[in-house]
Design a protein around this motif. Structure first.
Motif, PDB file in Angstrom:
ATOM      1  N   ASN A  26       0.810  -1.215   0.000  1.00  0.00           N
ATOM      2  CA  ASN A  26       0.000   0.000   0.000  1.00  0.00           C
ATOM      3  C   ASN A  26       0.845   1.268   0.000  1.00  0.00           C
ATOM      4  OD1 ASN A  26      -2.504  -1.407   0.049  1.00  0.00           O
ATOM      5  ND2 ASN A  26      -2.182  -1.823   2.232  1.00  0.00           N
ATOM      6  N   ALA A  27       1.958   1.227  -0.703  1.00  0.00           N
ATOM      7  CA  ALA A  27       2.783   2.431  -0.829  1.00  0.00           C
ATOM      8  C   ALA A  27       2.064   3.441  -1.715  1.00  0.00           C
ATOM      9  CB  ALA A  27       4.142   2.070  -1.420  1.00  0.00           C
ATOM     10  N   ASP A  28       2.017   4.691  -1.273  1.00  0.00           N
ATOM     11  CA  ASP A  28       1.230   5.709  -1.969  1.00  0.00           C
ATOM     12  C   ASP A  28       2.003   6.333  -3.123  1.00  0.00           C
ATOM     13  OD1 ASP A  28      -0.759   7.477  -2.616  1.00  0.00           O
ATOM     14  OD2 ASP A  28      -0.192   8.941  -1.084  1.00  0.00           O
ATOM     15  N   ASP A  29       3.116   6.952  -2.833  1.00  0.00           N
ATOM     16  CA  ASP A  29       3.885   7.652  -3.871  1.00  0.00           C
ATOM     17  C   ASP A  29       5.379   7.459  -3.601  1.00  0.00           C
ATOM     18  OD1 ASP A  29       4.479   9.240  -6.055  1.00  0.00           O
ATOM     19  OD2 ASP A  29       4.236  11.134  -4.958  1.00  0.00           O
ATOM     20  N   PRO A  30       5.880   6.224  -3.744  1.00  0.00           N
ATOM     21  CA  PRO A  30       7.275   5.948  -3.383  1.00  0.00           C
ATOM     22  C   PRO A  30       8.259   6.646  -4.308  1.00  0.00           C
ATOM     23  CG  PRO A  30       6.327   4.088  -4.548  1.00  0.00           C
ATOM     24  CD  PRO A  30       5.203   5.044  -4.307  1.00  0.00           C
ATOM     25  N   ARG A  31       9.400   7.029  -3.738  1.00  0.00           N
ATOM     26  CA  ARG A  31      10.429   7.677  -4.559  1.00  0.00           C
ATOM     27  C   ARG A  31      11.267   6.650  -5.299  1.00  0.00           C
ATOM     28  NH1 ARG A  31      13.795  11.893  -1.134  1.00  0.00           N
ATOM     29  NH2 ARG A  31      14.710  12.157  -3.212  1.00  0.00           N
ATOM     30  N   ARG A  32      11.559   5.518  -4.662  1.00  0.00           N
ATOM     31  CA  ARG A  32      12.386   4.486  -5.298  1.00  0.00           C
ATOM     32  C   ARG A  32      11.775   3.118  -5.026  1.00  0.00           C
ATOM     33  NH1 ARG A  32      17.698   4.107  -7.163  1.00  0.00           N
ATOM     34  NH2 ARG A  32      17.951   6.299  -6.540  1.00  0.00           N
ATOM     35  N   VAL A  33      11.615   2.341  -6.092  1.00  0.00           N
ATOM     36  CA  VAL A  33      11.090   0.980  -6.018  1.00  0.00           C
ATOM     37  C   VAL A  33      12.139   0.052  -6.606  1.00  0.00           C
ATOM     38  CG1 VAL A  33       9.263  -0.588  -6.762  1.00  0.00           C
ATOM     39  CG2 VAL A  33       8.711   1.801  -6.201  1.00  0.00           C
ATOM     40  N   VAL A  34      12.486  -0.997  -5.882  1.00  0.00           N
ATOM     41  CA  VAL A  34      13.573  -1.881  -6.285  1.00  0.00           C
ATOM     42  C   VAL A  34      13.020  -3.275  -6.523  1.00  0.00           C
ATOM     43  CG1 VAL A  34      15.838  -2.797  -5.686  1.00  0.00           C
ATOM     44  CG2 VAL A  34      15.161  -0.525  -4.879  1.00  0.00           C
ATOM     45  N   GLN A  49       4.521   1.552 -14.329  1.00  0.00           N
ATOM     46  CA  GLN A  49       3.173   2.001 -14.679  1.00  0.00           C
ATOM     47  C   GLN A  49       2.373   2.359 -13.434  1.00  0.00           C
ATOM     48  OE1 GLN A  49       1.762  -1.388 -16.851  1.00  0.00           O
ATOM     49  NE2 GLN A  49       3.166  -1.054 -18.573  1.00  0.00           N
ATOM     50  N   ARG A  50       2.536   1.587 -12.375  1.00  0.00           N
ATOM     51  CA  ARG A  50       1.793   1.854 -11.135  1.00  0.00           C
ATOM     52  C   ARG A  50       2.301   3.109 -10.449  1.00  0.00           C
ATOM     53  NH1 ARG A  50       1.011  -2.250  -5.903  1.00  0.00           N
ATOM     54  NH2 ARG A  50       0.122  -0.689  -4.509  1.00  0.00           N
ATOM     55  N   TRP A  51       3.635   3.277 -10.434  1.00  0.00           N
ATOM     56  CA  TRP A  51       4.240   4.419  -9.753  1.00  0.00           C
ATOM     57  C   TRP A  51       5.101   5.196 -10.751  1.00  0.00           C
ATOM     58  CZ3 TRP A  51       5.150  -0.254  -6.512  1.00  0.00           C
ATOM     59  CH2 TRP A  51       4.227  -0.374  -5.475  1.00  0.00           C
ATOM     60  N   PRO A  52       4.489   5.969 -11.634  1.00  0.00           N
ATOM     61  CA  PRO A  52       5.241   6.618 -12.722  1.00  0.00           C
ATOM     62  C   PRO A  52       6.267   7.641 -12.251  1.00  0.00           C
ATOM     63  CG  PRO A  52       2.958   7.390 -12.662  1.00  0.00           C
ATOM     64  CD  PRO A  52       3.041   6.226 -11.723  1.00  0.00           C
ATOM     65  N   ARG A  53       6.141   8.151 -11.028  1.00  0.00           N
ATOM     66  CA  ARG A  53       7.107   9.144 -10.543  1.00  0.00           C
ATOM     67  C   ARG A  53       8.272   8.507  -9.792  1.00  0.00           C
ATOM     68  NH1 ARG A  53       4.539  14.273  -7.753  1.00  0.00           N
ATOM     69  NH2 ARG A  53       3.875  12.759  -6.174  1.00  0.00           N
ATOM     70  N   ALA A  54       8.213   7.203  -9.600  1.00  0.00           N
ATOM     71  CA  ALA A  54       9.266   6.520  -8.844  1.00  0.00           C
ATOM     72  C   ALA A  54      10.461   6.184  -9.730  1.00  0.00           C
ATOM     73  CB  ALA A  54       8.718   5.242  -8.220  1.00  0.00           C
ATOM     74  N   VAL A  55      11.626   6.170  -9.119  1.00  0.00           N
ATOM     75  CA  VAL A  55      12.804   5.576  -9.752  1.00  0.00           C
ATOM     76  C   VAL A  55      12.678   4.067  -9.623  1.00  0.00           C
ATOM     77  CG1 VAL A  55      15.311   5.320  -9.646  1.00  0.00           C
ATOM     78  CG2 VAL A  55      14.255   7.567  -9.234  1.00  0.00           C
ATOM     79  N   THR A  90      14.805   4.515  -0.782  1.00  0.00           N
ATOM     80  CA  THR A  90      14.108   3.286  -1.154  1.00  0.00           C
ATOM     81  C   THR A  90      12.854   3.116  -0.305  1.00  0.00           C
ATOM     82  OG1 THR A  90      16.198   2.231  -1.776  1.00  0.00           O
ATOM     83  CG2 THR A  90      14.294   0.789  -1.384  1.00  0.00           C
ATOM     84  N   ALA A  91      11.714   2.949  -0.977  1.00  0.00           N
ATOM     85  CA  ALA A  91      10.441   2.829  -0.275  1.00  0.00           C
ATOM     86  C   ALA A  91       9.797   1.461  -0.437  1.00  0.00           C
ATOM     87  CB  ALA A  91       9.472   3.908  -0.754  1.00  0.00           C
ATOM     88  N   VAL A  92      10.108   0.758  -1.530  1.00  0.00           N
ATOM     89  CA  VAL A  92       9.522  -0.553  -1.795  1.00  0.00           C
ATOM     90  C   VAL A  92      10.611  -1.472  -2.328  1.00  0.00           C
ATOM     91  CG1 VAL A  92       7.803  -1.877  -3.080  1.00  0.00           C
ATOM     92  CG2 VAL A  92       7.275   0.464  -2.360  1.00  0.00           C
TER      93      VAL A  92
END
Length: 253
Positions: A26-34, A49-55, A90-92
């Motif tokens: 349930n991450a809302d707007d993560p900055r970095r997804v690994v 696609q789910r988090w277009p603003r994430a790295v 890193t958020a996810v």
């Protein structure tokens, strides 16, 4: 070597556990997804696609898989997940059908929980079918007199992964809030030897480097009657293939 084409032969069935896993993050707007163990990148691309603003950071130990992921436009790199450490943003962290290849991956998951910032997410899915008829057939054949010498170090064994309770306990002790569960998917497969083709893209992969091309084909041929007995074809031509998987989603406390 991993073969991206062989792995993608059952892309829809292999992809479903990934989406079931990510539905509980349930991450809302993560900055970095690994994505650790990104494979050919077909599922990693859905994270963008789910988090277009994430790295989106993608790792895999296979150069072939990384090349396929880069062909999809991903910033993928070759690397051992044991050497990865989270960047501060890193958020996810996602690891789908990867950690069962990694010895002592339980300690690795605990380390991630301790290194990630509070509120970060860890989402892991591993196969839980190492005692399934398919894997028992492979182990028994590998230990037979004909194959015992070239395949003496075949890596798959029972107890290779924890159950859902085991993973939950590890991450609760590390201070996380945890959701863990198990699901057995019953896949409808078609074709002449569908279970053999399924495991060729995954479980049988370690054999390829241990056998000559001729031995590889002979081993697969000897598996066919064993798998056919364990997974008989239905009168309608389909084969039902149950596949247990284990999930854990944790939020760092």
């Amino acid at each position: 070597m991993w073969n991206p084409d062989a792995y993608l032969a059952f892309a829809d069935q292999r992809g479903r556990p990934f989406f079931d896993l990510m539905a509980c993050v349930n991450a809302d707007d993560p900055r970095r997804v690994v994505d650790l163990g990104c494979g050919p990148g077909n599922l990693t691309a859905t994270l963008a696609q789910r988090w277009p603003r994430a790295v989106i950071e993608a790792w895999d130990s296979s150069p072939e898989m990384v090349a396929a992921a880069r062909d999809r436009g991903l910033d993928a790199r070759v690397g051992d997940v044991r050497e990865w450490s989270p960047a501060p943003d890193t958020a996810v962290v996602v690891s789908n059908a990867t950690l069962h290849w990694v010895p002592d991956h339980q300690a690795l998951m605990v380390r991630w929980a301790r290194e990630l910032a509070t509120g970060s997410w860890i989402a892991v899915q591993v196969p839980g079918n190492f005692d399934a008829p398919s894997h028992r057939a492979v182990r028994e054949l590998a230990r037979s007199d004909r194959w015992a010498e070239p395949l003496h170090d075949f890596p798959f064994r029972e107890g290779q992964v924890e159950d859902a309770v085991g993973y939950a306990g590890l991450l609760v002790d590390a201070g996380c809030a945890v959701d863990a569960w198990e699901t057995t998917y019953v896949h409808e497969l078609s074709g002449e030897n569908p279970v053999l083709e399924w495991i060729t893209g995954t479980a049988l992969r370690p054999l390829n480097s241990r056998l000559t091309d001729l031995e590889w084909e002979q081993f697969r041929a000897e598996l066919i009657p064993l798998l056919a007995a364990a997974y008989p074809r239905r009168p309608d031509g389909r084969t039902l293939f149950p596949f247990r998987r284990i999930f854990v989603v944790a939020q760092v406390g």
